[in-house]
Design an enzyme around this catalytic site. Sequence first.
Site, PDB file in Angstrom:
ATOM      1  N   TYR A  89       7.166  -6.424   9.860  1.00  0.00           N
ATOM      2  CA  TYR A  89       6.906  -4.975   9.722  1.00  0.00           C
ATOM      3  C   TYR A  89       8.093  -4.185  10.272  1.00  0.00           C
ATOM      4  O   TYR A  89       8.363  -4.206  11.467  1.00  0.00           O
ATOM      5  CB  TYR A  89       5.666  -4.566  10.502  1.00  0.00           C
ATOM      6  CG  TYR A  89       4.384  -5.155   9.987  1.00  0.00           C
ATOM      7  CD1 TYR A  89       3.787  -4.678   8.834  1.00  0.00           C
ATOM      8  CD2 TYR A  89       3.766  -6.198  10.677  1.00  0.00           C
ATOM      9  CE1 TYR A  89       2.599  -5.217   8.362  1.00  0.00           C
ATOM     10  CE2 TYR A  89       2.572  -6.747  10.221  1.00  0.00           C
ATOM     11  CZ  TYR A  89       2.001  -6.255   9.064  1.00  0.00           C
ATOM     12  OH  TYR A  89       0.834  -6.792   8.601  1.00  0.00           O
TER      13      TYR A  89
ATOM     14  N   GLY B  93       0.821  -1.196   0.000  1.00  0.00           N
ATOM     15  CA  GLY B  93       0.000   0.000   0.000  1.00  0.00           C
ATOM     16  C   GLY B  93       0.858   1.250   0.000  1.00  0.00           C
ATOM     17  O   GLY B  93       1.758   1.382   0.833  1.00  0.00           O
TER      18      GLY B  93
ATOM     19  N   TYR C  58     -10.344  -0.079   5.205  1.00  0.00           N
ATOM     20  CA  TYR C  58      -9.730   1.234   5.015  1.00  0.00           C
ATOM     21  C   TYR C  58     -10.759   2.190   4.396  1.00  0.00           C
ATOM     22  O   TYR C  58     -11.948   1.852   4.287  1.00  0.00           O
ATOM     23  CB  TYR C  58      -8.441   1.094   4.186  1.00  0.00           C
ATOM     24  CG  TYR C  58      -7.395   0.314   4.949  1.00  0.00           C
ATOM     25  CD1 TYR C  58      -6.829   0.840   6.115  1.00  0.00           C
ATOM     26  CD2 TYR C  58      -7.005  -0.959   4.564  1.00  0.00           C
ATOM     27  CE1 TYR C  58      -5.904   0.124   6.862  1.00  0.00           C
ATOM     28  CE2 TYR C  58      -6.078  -1.690   5.307  1.00  0.00           C
ATOM     29  CZ  TYR C  58      -5.530  -1.140   6.454  1.00  0.00           C
ATOM     30  OH  TYR C  58      -4.619  -1.838   7.213  1.00  0.00           O
TER      31      TYR C  58
ATOM     32  N   GLY D 120       0.645 -14.214  -0.565  1.00  0.00           N
ATOM     33  CA  GLY D 120       1.278 -13.161   0.221  1.00  0.00           C
ATOM     34  C   GLY D 120       2.376 -13.677   1.122  1.00  0.00           C
ATOM     35  O   GLY D 120       3.569 -13.484   0.878  1.00  0.00           O
ATOM     36  N   ARG D 121       1.967 -14.358   2.185  1.00  0.00           N
ATOM     37  CA  ARG D 121       2.955 -14.798   3.165  1.00  0.00           C
ATOM     38  C   ARG D 121       3.953 -15.784   2.550  1.00  0.00           C
ATOM     39  O   ARG D 121       5.120 -15.789   2.930  1.00  0.00           O
ATOM     40  CB  ARG D 121       2.238 -15.361   4.390  1.00  0.00           C
ATOM     41  CG  ARG D 121       1.612 -14.246   5.233  1.00  0.00           C
ATOM     42  CD  ARG D 121       0.575 -14.747   6.209  1.00  0.00           C
ATOM     43  NE  ARG D 121      -0.630 -15.210   5.531  1.00  0.00           N
ATOM     44  CZ  ARG D 121      -1.689 -15.701   6.154  1.00  0.00           C
ATOM     45  NH1 ARG D 121      -1.690 -15.799   7.462  1.00  0.00           N
ATOM     46  NH2 ARG D 121      -2.750 -16.087   5.464  1.00  0.00           N
TER      47      ARG D 121
HETATM   48  C1  LIG Z   1       2.909  -8.373   6.301  1.00  0.00           C
HETATM   49  C2  LIG Z   1       1.640  -8.162   5.539  1.00  0.00           C
HETATM   50  C3  LIG Z   1       1.344  -6.907   5.017  1.00  0.00           C
HETATM   51  C4  LIG Z   1       0.178  -6.696   4.268  1.00  0.00           C
HETATM   52  N1  LIG Z   1      -0.041  -5.470   3.691  1.00  0.00           N
HETATM   53  C5  LIG Z   1      -1.100  -5.293   2.873  1.00  0.00           C
HETATM   54  C6  LIG Z   1      -1.273  -4.076   2.146  1.00  0.00           C
HETATM   55  O1  LIG Z   1      -0.440  -3.155   2.178  1.00  0.00           O
HETATM   56  N2  LIG Z   1      -2.384  -3.962   1.372  1.00  0.00           N
HETATM   57  C7  LIG Z   1      -3.314  -4.965   1.270  1.00  0.00           C
HETATM   58  O2  LIG Z   1      -4.301  -4.823   0.544  1.00  0.00           O
HETATM   59  N3  LIG Z   1      -3.153  -6.135   1.926  1.00  0.00           N
HETATM   60  C8  LIG Z   1      -2.067  -6.330   2.691  1.00  0.00           C
HETATM   61  N4  LIG Z   1      -1.870  -7.545   3.296  1.00  0.00           N
HETATM   62  C9  LIG Z   1      -2.789  -8.656   3.001  1.00  0.00           C
HETATM   63  C10 LIG Z   1      -2.218  -9.561   1.878  1.00  0.00           C
HETATM   64  O3  LIG Z   1      -2.225  -8.859   0.632  1.00  0.00           O
HETATM   65  C11 LIG Z   1      -3.045 -10.851   1.727  1.00  0.00           C
HETATM   66  O4  LIG Z   1      -4.381 -10.525   1.450  1.00  0.00           O
HETATM   67  C12 LIG Z   1      -2.985 -11.710   2.982  1.00  0.00           C
HETATM   68  O5  LIG Z   1      -1.650 -11.871   3.423  1.00  0.00           O
HETATM   69  C13 LIG Z   1      -3.585 -13.098   2.729  1.00  0.00           C
HETATM   70  O6  LIG Z   1      -2.885 -13.760   1.702  1.00  0.00           O
HETATM   71  P1  LIG Z   1      -1.836 -14.957   2.048  1.00  0.00           P
HETATM   72  O7  LIG Z   1      -2.607 -15.977   2.845  1.00  0.00           O
HETATM   73  O8  LIG Z   1      -1.420 -15.474   0.705  1.00  0.00           O
HETATM   74  O9  LIG Z   1      -0.729 -14.357   2.839  1.00  0.00           O
HETATM   75  C14 LIG Z   1      -0.731  -7.771   4.068  1.00  0.00           C
HETATM   76  C15 LIG Z   1      -0.433  -9.029   4.618  1.00  0.00           C
HETATM   77  C16 LIG Z   1       0.733  -9.227   5.323  1.00  0.00           C
HETATM   78  C17 LIG Z   1       1.037 -10.620   5.851  1.00  0.00           C
END
Ligand SMILES: Cc1cc2nc3c(=O)[nH]c(=O)nc-3n(C[C@H](O)[C@H](O)[C@H](O)COP(=O)(O)O)c2cc1C
Length: 369
Positions: free
Chosen positions: A351, A59, A183, A323-324
């Site tokens: 973070y 973001g 948000y 993501g993770r």
């Molecule tokens: C460390 C971290 C930071 C994240 N920052 C954002 C972000 O800036 N904007 C957003 O839309 N989602 C953010 N997310 C959510 C991820 O885009 C994603 O939806 C979430 O991790 C679930 O996907 P995953 O199971 O593949 O990790 C963040 C997730 C994590 C773990």
Amino acid sequence: MENRSRLFDSLVVGGQPLRNRIVLPPLTRSRATVDGVPTRLMEEYYGQRAGAGLVISEGAVITPQASAYARVPGLYSAEQVTAWRPVVEAAKRDGAVVYAQLWHVGRQSHSSVQPDGLLPKGPSAVPITGYQYRSPTGRIPYETPRELTTPEIAEIIKAYGTAARNAVRAGFDGVELHAANGYLIDQFLNDGSNHRTDHYGGSLENRTRFLHEVISEVARHLPSERIGVRLSPSSDWMDVHDSDKRTLYSTVVRQLNDLGLAYLHLVEPEIAGSTTVDSPADSIPTAELAALFDGVVIVTGGHDQASGEQLLTDGTADLVGFGRLFIANPDLPHRFRTRAPLEPVRPAGVYGGGPEGYTDYPALAASGT
Ligand SMILES: Cc1cc2nc3c(=O)[nH]c(=O)nc-3n(C[C@H](O)[C@H](O)[C@H](O)COP(=O)(O)O)c2cc1C
């Protein structure tokens, strides 16, 4: 035949070919400067993850007021635009298409991080309850936000446009509007956080107006086929709730059909911001909403290679975000292709901080996929 992985099929998005169906979803990592200027470390991080077909930036806040946390990058100053360029170039190193996520946190901010020290603003003076703000000195209650005035709403909409123009100048191929995770845009959509009695509140038409005005403004600066929208329809994280989520989000998705967008990005019900939880009782199946959308659908949340493949096979998604898995496995596409083992995320450095927990996750092979 069964060995063939659909995750490695190509797809054209916004007129640009993606080399695979693997998406680096937006991940806030808080490695910008205190002024929200991207850093060399970010360049290294995105370069390491350039094997994704589509890279969506963490973001990026559209104004200083749009932020809730330190060291989040912005897209509102000339210095930020200049500093994003090498980061975007690094992300494009292996041919990825790269979008910037445009972010305004609304009532999720706190006076302690607002430039003027005043209360954060949202659609209505309704505080977040049941959650606490993560301040540098510990968790503290959220404040009651100030209700945005109509001229302030107009200013924010303009700022989305300026940020989109800045994103193009920084080399991004497109932008994703962060309308998920409670948000600002999400706060306007849901009647739990939007109690307005003007033309931004009340009816569905009114509550979706802010999103549409933002899209229209952004579309003055880049083609609509380069604009994506991210929604988390089932999530009640950060106290966003609606008296009828199913009607709200199916209406939003149907409305987006008319706009010729790059994609719709759906977060799975069992994701609360950045963690996995039990799906809320009133969850809407992702497949149900995806089926309402005529264009490209990205689905993110809790997926691994097998479940990602399944989403593509059953037609729920065209692209899948990881993501993770991408945090801990910078060469994730290569690992998927070679069925190599995956590393878990270490809690330290998720973070903020330096290279530790950020750029020190090793790749298996320098070539990537
Ligand atoms: C460390 C971290 C930071 C994240 N920052 C954002 C972000 O800036 N904007 C957003 O839309 N989602 C953010 N997310 C959510 C991820 O885009 C994603 O939806 C979430 O991790 C679930 O996907 P995953 O199971 O593949 O990790 C963040 C997730 C994590 C773990």
